[in-house]
Design a protein around this motif. Sequence first.
Motif, short mmCIF file in Angstrom:
data_model
loop_
_atom_site.label_atom_id
_atom_site.label_comp_id
_atom_site.label_asym_id
_atom_site.label_seq_id
_atom_site.Cartn_x
_atom_site.Cartn_y
_atom_site.Cartn_z
N TYR A 198 -22.57 -16.03 -26.85
CA TYR A 198 -23.55 -16.49 -27.83
C TYR A 198 -24.29 -15.25 -28.28
O TYR A 198 -24.50 -14.33 -27.48
N ALA A 199 -24.67 -15.17 -29.55
CA ALA A 199 -25.33 -13.98 -30.09
C ALA A 199 -26.82 -14.24 -30.26
O ALA A 199 -27.21 -15.03 -31.12
N GLU A 200 -27.65 -13.59 -29.43
CA GLU A 200 -29.09 -13.73 -29.58
C GLU A 200 -29.71 -12.40 -29.98
O GLU A 200 -29.16 -11.33 -29.71
N ASN A 201 -30.84 -12.49 -30.61
CA ASN A 201 -31.50 -11.32 -31.16
C ASN A 201 -31.98 -10.37 -30.05
O ASN A 201 -32.23 -10.78 -28.92
N TRP A 202 -32.14 -9.11 -30.40
CA TRP A 202 -32.49 -8.06 -29.45
C TRP A 202 -33.78 -8.34 -28.68
O TRP A 202 -33.93 -7.93 -27.53
N ASP A 203 -34.72 -9.06 -29.30
CA ASP A 203 -36.03 -9.26 -28.65
C ASP A 203 -36.16 -10.59 -27.92
O ASP A 203 -37.20 -10.86 -27.31
N THR A 204 -35.12 -11.43 -27.96
CA THR A 204 -35.22 -12.75 -27.31
C THR A 204 -34.00 -13.09 -26.45
O THR A 204 -33.90 -14.20 -25.94
N TYR A 205 -33.08 -12.12 -26.26
CA TYR A 205 -31.89 -12.44 -25.47
C TYR A 205 -32.25 -12.83 -24.03
O TYR A 205 -31.54 -13.60 -23.38
N GLN A 206 -33.40 -12.35 -23.54
CA GLN A 206 -33.79 -12.66 -22.17
C GLN A 206 -34.37 -14.07 -22.02
O GLN A 206 -34.64 -14.51 -20.90
N ASP A 207 -34.56 -14.77 -23.13
CA ASP A 207 -35.10 -16.13 -23.10
C ASP A 207 -34.01 -17.20 -23.10
O ASP A 207 -34.31 -18.39 -23.01
N VAL A 208 -32.77 -16.80 -23.22
CA VAL A 208 -31.66 -17.77 -23.29
C VAL A 208 -31.38 -18.34 -21.90
O VAL A 208 -31.14 -17.57 -20.96
N PRO A 209 -31.36 -19.67 -21.74
CA PRO A 209 -31.22 -20.26 -20.41
C PRO A 209 -29.78 -20.52 -19.96
O PRO A 209 -29.58 -20.94 -18.83
N PHE A 210 -28.80 -20.27 -20.83
CA PHE A 210 -27.45 -20.72 -20.50
C PHE A 210 -26.43 -19.59 -20.38
O PHE A 210 -25.22 -19.82 -20.46
N TRP A 211 -26.88 -18.35 -20.16
CA TRP A 211 -25.92 -17.25 -20.04
C TRP A 211 -24.93 -17.48 -18.92
O TRP A 211 -23.77 -17.06 -19.01
N GLY A 218 -24.41 -11.98 -25.16
CA GLY A 218 -24.27 -11.44 -26.52
C GLY A 218 -25.62 -11.05 -27.10
O GLY A 218 -26.53 -11.87 -27.16
N VAL A 219 -25.73 -9.81 -27.53
CA VAL A 219 -26.99 -9.29 -28.07
C VAL A 219 -26.75 -8.71 -29.46
O VAL A 219 -25.87 -7.85 -29.63
N ASP A 220 -27.51 -9.18 -30.43
CA ASP A 220 -27.52 -8.54 -31.74
C ASP A 220 -28.50 -7.38 -31.64
O ASP A 220 -29.72 -7.55 -31.63
N ALA A 221 -27.95 -6.16 -31.58
CA ALA A 221 -28.65 -5.01 -31.01
C ALA A 221 -29.44 -4.20 -32.03
O ALA A 221 -29.24 -2.99 -32.16
N TYR A 222 -30.39 -4.86 -32.70
CA TYR A 222 -31.21 -4.15 -33.69
C TYR A 222 -32.51 -3.66 -33.04
O TYR A 222 -33.60 -3.92 -33.53
N GLN A 255 -25.18 -10.78 -13.47
CA GLN A 255 -23.83 -10.33 -13.12
C GLN A 255 -22.83 -10.65 -14.23
O GLN A 255 -21.76 -11.21 -14.02
N LYS A 256 -23.25 -10.29 -15.45
CA LYS A 256 -22.44 -10.50 -16.65
C LYS A 256 -22.43 -9.23 -17.48
O LYS A 256 -23.43 -8.49 -17.54
N PRO A 257 -21.34 -8.96 -18.20
CA PRO A 257 -21.34 -7.84 -19.14
C PRO A 257 -22.16 -8.17 -20.38
O PRO A 257 -22.30 -9.34 -20.75
N ILE A 258 -22.69 -7.14 -21.00
CA ILE A 258 -23.43 -7.31 -22.26
C ILE A 258 -22.55 -6.83 -23.41
O ILE A 258 -22.01 -5.72 -23.38
N LEU A 259 -22.41 -7.68 -24.40
CA LEU A 259 -21.63 -7.39 -25.60
C LEU A 259 -22.58 -7.31 -26.78
O LEU A 259 -23.37 -8.24 -27.00
N PHE A 260 -22.52 -6.22 -27.53
CA PHE A 260 -23.31 -6.14 -28.76
C PHE A 260 -22.57 -6.92 -29.84
O PHE A 260 -21.69 -6.39 -30.53
N THR A 261 -22.92 -8.19 -29.96
CA THR A 261 -22.28 -9.06 -30.94
C THR A 261 -22.52 -8.58 -32.36
O THR A 261 -21.76 -8.94 -33.27
N GLU A 262 -23.57 -7.80 -32.56
CA GLU A 262 -23.79 -7.05 -33.80
C GLU A 262 -24.53 -5.77 -33.44
O GLU A 262 -25.39 -5.76 -32.56
N TYR A 263 -24.19 -4.69 -34.12
CA TYR A 263 -25.01 -3.48 -34.10
C TYR A 263 -24.84 -2.80 -35.45
O TYR A 263 -23.79 -2.92 -36.09
#
Length: 346
Positions: A198-211, A218-222, A255-263
Amino acid sequence: MKSSAFLLLLLLLGFGVFCACSTLSGTSTYVYRGEKIKGVSLVAPRDSVTDSVYAPVREVSAEWVSVMPYGFVEEGKPNFHYAGKGGEWKWWGETPTGTIQTIRMAHSRGLKVMLKPHVWMGRGGFTGHFDLKSDADWLIFEKEYGEYLLEFARVAQTTEADMYCIATEMQTFVARRPEFWFRIIKEIKQIYKGKLTYAENWDTYQDVPFWDQLDYIGVDAYFPLSDKQSPTVTDLKKGWQKHLKELATYAGKHQKPILFTEYGYRSADFAARKPWETDQTQPENEQVQVDAYRALFEEVWNQEWMAGGFVWKWFPGLEPGRKARDWYSPQHKPAERTLAEFYKKK
């Protein structure tokens, strides 16, 4: 001998307690050992295309494309529209049929595919702020939006897409209606058997409850890196340090890899100050885009938790020598050579 064995046992138990405490406190590390995903974000074509549009993608040594069919909603209104619903939408690349052909052509060119449905809100408002006033409205939206996500999950399964990104930047929706997301992920998994993110924004990816239900964070890395008009590579690397610590900690926690779904970065002054802004009033500055790419590849790309990413964005069939009107695109700019330089590295 017995006392030595006893001491050894205590040491081993102590080490185990230390490791457990380290994990519980969120200080454990995560090391990604999969392939590095070298991708471009492919703009859905307005009209049908041939597989020749992928030749420039291969020339920069990209190995993945993100295919992005959009659906549409008006701000504050519950009804969701997309090309598969009634078949009236005109952009070929956003129809299920066009998406299927786009994916199959990418596969025929040896490219892997992440299918990544997006929402376009009103006149381009930020989808993370999409909100509705009543439970009744949310139920309407969830039904229609859910149909869209499941429709393209079926496309992903039919085409054997290599990854399905279930949604993009829906932070308010995620916060207000988490039960929808757990349910839709379960339903998607019944349809699609590949990798999920799932692609979440750079400033709120830590608020996602279902990783923990997905394969990649998935982080949109702006991420903001520098307030300077034309920062150096050194400035930009320094700007990454705080974000790198947070990303490493978060990958270790889950314990998951981080993917820059956008950069990506605009080829303009102050491009690293607020990289998410689409403002094109600043003077053109192609060197900032080059330096921002270089800083990312030299400072971030080889981090142990880093799975790779998809540069924003790539226009299929763009005529040779012509620059895209969207300043984020690296095509036919010096940044394209920088992208190729680093994507060629193994």
